[in-house]
Design a protein around this motif. Structure first.
Motif, mmCIF file in Angstrom:
data_model
loop_
_atom_site.group_PDB
_atom_site.id
_atom_site.type_symbol
_atom_site.label_atom_id
_atom_site.label_comp_id
_atom_site.label_asym_id
_atom_site.label_seq_id
_atom_site.Cartn_x
_atom_site.Cartn_y
_atom_site.Cartn_z
ATOM 1 N N VAL A 1 0.841 -1.191 0.000
ATOM 2 C CA VAL A 1 0.000 0.000 0.000
ATOM 3 C C VAL A 1 0.874 1.238 0.000
ATOM 4 N N PHE B 1 1.635 5.402 0.482
ATOM 5 C CA PHE B 1 1.170 6.432 1.405
ATOM 6 C C PHE B 1 0.225 7.383 0.682
ATOM 7 N N THR C 1 -3.464 9.904 5.660
ATOM 8 C CA THR C 1 -4.592 10.276 4.815
ATOM 9 C C THR C 1 -5.103 11.664 5.170
ATOM 10 N N LEU D 1 -3.256 2.935 6.201
ATOM 11 C CA LEU D 1 -2.697 2.503 4.923
ATOM 12 C C LEU D 1 -2.520 0.990 4.844
ATOM 13 N N THR E 1 3.180 4.707 10.296
ATOM 14 C CA THR E 1 2.940 5.443 9.054
ATOM 15 C C THR E 1 2.474 6.884 9.259
#
Length: 254
Positions: free
Chosen positions: A10, A12, A104, A187, A196
């Protein structure tokens, strides 16, 4: 739960994928700098500096930071989004109102990944979570030097134009000394969010003649970071001038 040293699939945020050789004009060559400051709400007390030299569609990157979670992998990227604010996130970006900012939530400010600042191999957005190829910040200090990073013309233009940000990820919300906790990453649900979440951020700005620009995103970094940056940058530029940095092909796509 300690973070596993593995490659995950995945990226970022919403990665910005721009084909090399796209039709836009080449950006003017530029020397850009960013002061890396703590991302709002995430409890990081570190600082850093980053320098990106743009020559056509080739980048030379030097980065130094301190005050990070020691001996743990810290993913680092250049972010840009055509629809983003092209700045570092603020507390107002905490959409979930949980008192922290995940990657996000930072996306509307800094955009998606355009360059993954891996130590070896692929530097595309596909390597956004290539955990085993990012710096592990021994003793909490991170140093990074890499040249001959090829990007799309649009990415080179964004960096030269002051529209791109450097973001270092990895925080320790609960002060445990490791990436752990019950909240999982937005993520990759196999990783704790601490692994993350964004830690430091700074916007790359063109350096004024005879000085170093200050990137948006907070207070200036410590003098030791600036010294590391300038010393590393001098070595990088000298090496680039003698051909010491050969072009690296993508050898490990995630």
């Amino acid at each position: 739960m300690r973070i596993r040293h593995k490659i995950v699939t995945v990226a970022f945020g919403a990665a910005v994928v721009l084909p090399l050789g796209a039709g836009s004009a080449f950006a003017a060559d530029a020397d850009t700098n960013a002061q890396l400051a703590p991302v709002a709400l995430n409890g990081v007390e570190g600082s850093g500096t980053a320098m990106v030299k743009v020559e056509g569609t080739m980048l030379t990157v030097t980065m130094a930071a301190s005050g990070l979670l020691a001996d743990s992998p810290h993913a680092a990227h250049i972010h840009f989004g055509a629809d983003a604010r092209n700045e570092c996130p603020t507390a107002a970006d905490d959409a979930s109102a949980d008192g922290t900012l995940n990657t996000t939530e930072g996306g509307p400010a800094y955009g998606g990944i355009v360059v993954s600042l891996t130590k070896t191999g692929d530097t595309s957005p596909d390597s956004g979570l290539a955990v085993d190829r990012f710096d592990t910040a021994p003793g909490g200090e991170l140093t990074y030097e890499r040249g001959s990073i090829e990007v799309a013309p649009e990415v080179a233009d964004a960096i030269s134009s002051g529209k791109a940000a450097v973001v270092i990820h990895g925080v320790d919300h609960n002060d445990s000394g490791a990436y752990d906790g019950d909240v999982m990453s937005d993520l990759d649900p196999s990783l704790p969010t601490e692994a993350t979440d964004p830690a430091l951020c700074g916007v790359l700005m063109a350096a004024p003649a005879g000085g170093v620009a200050t990137g948006a995103g907070g207070a200036a970094s410590a003098g030791t970071d600036q010294g590391l940056l300038m010393a590393g940058g001098a070595l990088l530029l000298a090496a680039a001038g003698t051909g010491a940095f050969a072009a690296r092909r993508a050898t490990a796509k995630v």
